[in-house]
Write a protein that holds these residues in place. Structure first.
Motif, PDB file in Angstrom:
ATOM      1  N   VAL A   1      42.249  39.682  31.476  1.00 21.15           N
ATOM      2  CA  VAL A   1      41.706  40.888  32.102  1.00 21.15           C
ATOM      3  C   VAL A   1      41.553  40.666  33.609  1.00 21.15           C
ATOM      4  N   MET A   2      40.973  39.508  33.984  1.00 20.11           N
ATOM      5  CA  MET A   2      40.795  39.181  35.408  1.00 20.11           C
ATOM      6  C   MET A   2      42.131  39.189  36.153  1.00 20.11           C
ATOM      7  N   GLU A   3      43.129  38.550  35.533  1.00 17.46           N
ATOM      8  CA  GLU A   3      44.441  38.454  36.199  1.00 17.46           C
ATOM      9  C   GLU A   3      45.086  39.832  36.351  1.00 17.46           C
ATOM     10  N   ASN A   4      44.922  40.668  35.331  1.00 15.58           N
ATOM     11  CA  ASN A   4      45.442  42.038  35.438  1.00 15.58           C
ATOM     12  C   ASN A   4      44.787  42.762  36.604  1.00 15.58           C
ATOM     13  N   LEU A   5      43.482  42.595  36.735  1.00 14.99           N
ATOM     14  CA  LEU A   5      42.774  43.271  37.824  1.00 14.99           C
ATOM     15  C   LEU A   5      43.227  42.732  39.184  1.00 14.99           C
ATOM     16  N   GLU A   6      43.417  41.408  39.235  1.00 15.32           N
ATOM     17  CA  GLU A   6      43.894  40.814  40.494  1.00 15.32           C
ATOM     18  C   GLU A   6      45.233  41.411  40.912  1.00 15.32           C
ATOM     19  N   MET A   7      46.088  41.675  39.928  1.00 17.69           N
ATOM     20  CA  MET A   7      47.399  42.265  40.239  1.00 17.69           C
ATOM     21  C   MET A   7      47.233  43.612  40.934  1.00 17.69           C
ATOM     22  N   GLY A   8      46.186  44.319  40.570  1.00 18.49           N
ATOM     23  CA  GLY A   8      45.951  45.622  41.178  1.00 18.49           C
ATOM     24  C   GLY A   8      45.624  45.539  42.655  1.00 18.49           C
ATOM     25  N   ALA A   9      45.148  44.362  43.079  1.00 16.81           N
ATOM     26  CA  ALA A   9      44.738  44.205  44.474  1.00 16.81           C
ATOM     27  C   ALA A   9      45.847  43.575  45.319  1.00 16.81           C
ATOM     28  N   PHE A  10      47.085  43.607  44.801  1.00 15.68           N
ATOM     29  CA  PHE A  10      48.150  42.850  45.480  1.00 15.68           C
ATOM     30  C   PHE A  10      48.438  43.311  46.906  1.00 15.68           C
ATOM     31  N   THR A  11      48.067  44.548  47.224  1.00 12.30           N
ATOM     32  CA  THR A  11      48.360  45.022  48.587  1.00 12.30           C
ATOM     33  C   THR A  11      47.253  44.644  49.578  1.00 12.30           C
ATOM     34  N   ARG A  12      46.176  44.029  49.078  1.00 19.10           N
ATOM     35  CA  ARG A  12      45.010  43.815  49.949  1.00 19.10           C
ATOM     36  C   ARG A  12      44.861  42.353  50.340  1.00 19.10           C
ATOM     37  N   ASN A  13      44.353  42.111  51.540  1.00 13.73           N
ATOM     38  CA  ASN A  13      44.048  40.723  51.888  1.00 13.73           C
ATOM     39  C   ASN A  13      42.619  40.560  52.400  1.00 13.73           C
ATOM     40  N   ASP A  14      41.777  41.576  52.160  1.00  5.15           N
ATOM     41  CA  ASP A  14      40.364  41.463  52.521  1.00  5.15           C
ATOM     42  C   ASP A  14      39.595  40.878  51.329  1.00  5.15           C
ATOM     43  N   ARG A  15      39.429  39.552  51.344  1.00  6.24           N
ATOM     44  CA  ARG A  15      38.888  38.868  50.165  1.00  6.24           C
ATOM     45  C   ARG A  15      37.501  39.364  49.779  1.00  6.24           C
ATOM     46  N   GLU A  16      36.674  39.605  50.795  1.00  2.64           N
ATOM     47  CA  GLU A  16      35.324  40.108  50.516  1.00  2.64           C
ATOM     48  C   GLU A  16      35.386  41.471  49.836  1.00  2.64           C
ATOM     49  N   GLY A  17      36.252  42.325  50.378  1.00  3.67           N
ATOM     50  CA  GLY A  17      36.427  43.664  49.824  1.00  3.67           C
ATOM     51  C   GLY A  17      36.926  43.620  48.391  1.00  3.67           C
ATOM     52  N   VAL A  18      37.847  42.705  48.131  1.00  2.10           N
ATOM     53  CA  VAL A  18      38.394  42.583  46.772  1.00  2.10           C
ATOM     54  C   VAL A  18      37.295  42.134  45.811  1.00  2.10           C
ATOM     55  N   ARG A  19      36.462  41.207  46.289  1.00  2.00           N
ATOM     56  CA  ARG A  19      35.347  40.751  45.452  1.00  2.00           C
ATOM     57  C   ARG A  19      34.420  41.932  45.126  1.00  2.00           C
ATOM     58  N   ALA A  20      34.165  42.750  46.129  1.00  2.00           N
ATOM     59  CA  ALA A  20      33.308  43.927  45.916  1.00  2.00           C
ATOM     60  C   ALA A  20      33.958  44.891  44.918  1.00  2.00           C
ATOM     61  N   SER A  21      35.290  45.009  44.992  1.00  2.00           N
ATOM     62  CA  SER A  21      35.984  45.901  44.059  1.00  2.00           C
ATOM     63  C   SER A  21      35.867  45.396  42.622  1.00  2.00           C
ATOM     64  N   PHE A  22      35.934  44.064  42.438  1.00  2.00           N
ATOM     65  CA  PHE A  22      35.717  43.511  41.098  1.00  2.00           C
ATOM     66  C   PHE A  22      34.352  43.949  40.563  1.00  2.00           C
ATOM     67  N   GLU A  23      33.333  43.834  41.420  1.00  2.00           N
ATOM     68  CA  GLU A  23      31.983  44.238  41.016  1.00  2.00           C
ATOM     69  C   GLU A  23      31.954  45.705  40.599  1.00  2.00           C
ATOM     70  N   GLU A  24      32.581  46.542  41.440  1.00  2.00           N
ATOM     71  CA  GLU A  24      32.591  47.985  41.140  1.00  2.00           C
ATOM     72  C   GLU A  24      33.290  48.274  39.819  1.00  2.00           C
ATOM     73  N   VAL A  25      34.436  47.615  39.615  1.00  2.00           N
ATOM     74  CA  VAL A  25      35.197  47.861  38.379  1.00  2.00           C
ATOM     75  C   VAL A  25      34.366  47.411  37.172  1.00  2.00           C
ATOM     76  N   PHE A  26      33.706  46.267  37.291  1.00  2.00           N
ATOM     77  CA  PHE A  26      32.906  45.776  36.165  1.00  2.00           C
ATOM     78  C   PHE A  26      31.685  46.654  35.921  1.00  2.00           C
ATOM     79  N   GLN A  27      31.181  47.255  37.001  1.00  2.00           N
ATOM     80  CA  GLN A  27      30.063  48.184  36.813  1.00  2.00           C
ATOM     81  C   GLN A  27      30.512  49.429  36.063  1.00  2.00           C
ATOM     82  N   ARG A  28      31.703  49.888  36.422  1.00  2.00           N
ATOM     83  CA  ARG A  28      32.229  51.092  35.775  1.00  2.00           C
ATOM     84  C   ARG A  28      32.685  50.805  34.349  1.00  2.00           C
ATOM     85  N   PHE A  29      33.196  49.606  34.131  1.00  2.00           N
ATOM     86  CA  PHE A  29      33.719  49.233  32.809  1.00  2.00           C
ATOM     87  C   PHE A  29      33.070  47.925  32.342  1.00  2.00           C
ATOM     88  N   PRO A  30      31.810  47.993  31.895  1.00  2.00           N
ATOM     89  CA  PRO A  30      31.129  46.761  31.469  1.00  2.00           C
ATOM     90  C   PRO A  30      31.910  46.005  30.391  1.00  2.00           C
TER      91      PRO A  30
END
Ligand code: ATP
Length: 234
Positions: free
Chosen positions: A93-122
């Motif tokens: 699941v983590m790796e699939n989500l990482e693939m979604g961020a392939f266009t981004r290089n803002d590591r902090e932002g990507v970390r925040a997006s993981f949090e948001e996704v997990f909040q939306r989909f516990p």
């Protein structure tokens, strides 16, 4: 935000879309409904750059993307949740989500997006180390949506998110779509479940054999006798 003008698409000798025009404004949920083979998936795949345009044009935020390749379209802020989810089955699941961020290089932002996704989909967080292949259909749909959200898109293209899901899950998925929209993402939604699609969309377009035959406010279309007969089972 998205403007499709006089678009035609062919698969070899087969014409899949004939001169269709449609637009999506910032903040909207727009539904594209129609029966099997009407050209709904083709429309989304053409916007994403996967299927080439024969005639007409597509613009996104005022920029012509008619001939832009898929990876650049993704980087511009259009995320696609494809028909049949298309999660990477042998990745976690983590790796699939990482693939979604392939266009981004803002590591902090990507970390925040993981949090948001997990909040939306516990449930995705509970299963984050599990292989995607082992998830249920509804969970795979959530993963496909989460993966798209990891790109921080301004426009999400969703292809048949309710397909193959039990009614209760359909309800849950549609609630999530509404919530994603309310937090600022514009949505173009392809659905065979016209009833659900018209209930959350502000406007809708009806495709029949590659032509747009009706368009208007979702509430008006839901009351239209033709639509009720052909798509709402009356
Ligand atoms: P569905 O809900 O079944 O996916 P749809 O409305 O999304 O239907 P499309 O998948 O866009 O419809 O198909 C539109 C038309 O193009 C159909 O006649 C289909 O058979 C044809 N088509 C789709 N993909 C291809 C392809 N790769 N090669 C040839 N014809 C295709």
């Amino acid at each position: 935000m998205l403007e499709i003008t006089n678009l035609s698409v062919n698969y070899g000798a087969i014409r899949a879309l004939t001169n269709i025009s449609l637009d999506v404004k910032t903040g909207e949920i727009v539904a594209l409904i129609g029966s099997n083979g009407a050209g709904k998936t083709t429309t989304l795949n053409t916007i994403s750059g996967i299927v080439p345009v024969a005639e007409g044009s597509i613009s996104f935020k005022g920029r012509n993307i008619t001939k832009t390749p898929p990876h650049q379209i993704a980087a511009l802020g259009i995320a696609h949740v494809p028909e049949g989810r298309r999660v990477f089955p042998r990745m976690s699941v983590m790796e699939n989500l990482e693939m979604g961020a392939f266009t981004r290089n803002d590591r902090e932002g990507v970390r925040a997006s993981f949090e948001e996704v997990f909040q939306r989909f516990p449930r995705l967080e509970e299963r984050k180390n599990q292989l995607a292949a082992t998830l249920s259909g509804g969970e795979q749909q959530m993963l496909a949506m989460g993966r798209a959200l990891m790109a921080k898109p301004t426009l999400m293209l969703m292809d048949e998110p309710s397909m193959g899901l039990a009614p209760m899950l359909v309800e849950e998925i549609f609630n999530i779509i509404r919530a994603i929209n309310q937090s600022g993402t514009t949505i173009l939604l392809v659905e065979q479940n016209a009833h659900m699609a018209l209930s959350i969309a502000s406007r809708a377009f009806v495709l029949e054999t590659g032509n747009i035959v009706l368009a208007g406010a979702a509430s008006e279309l839901a009351a239209n006798p033709e639509v009720r007969r052909a798509y709402l089972g009356e």
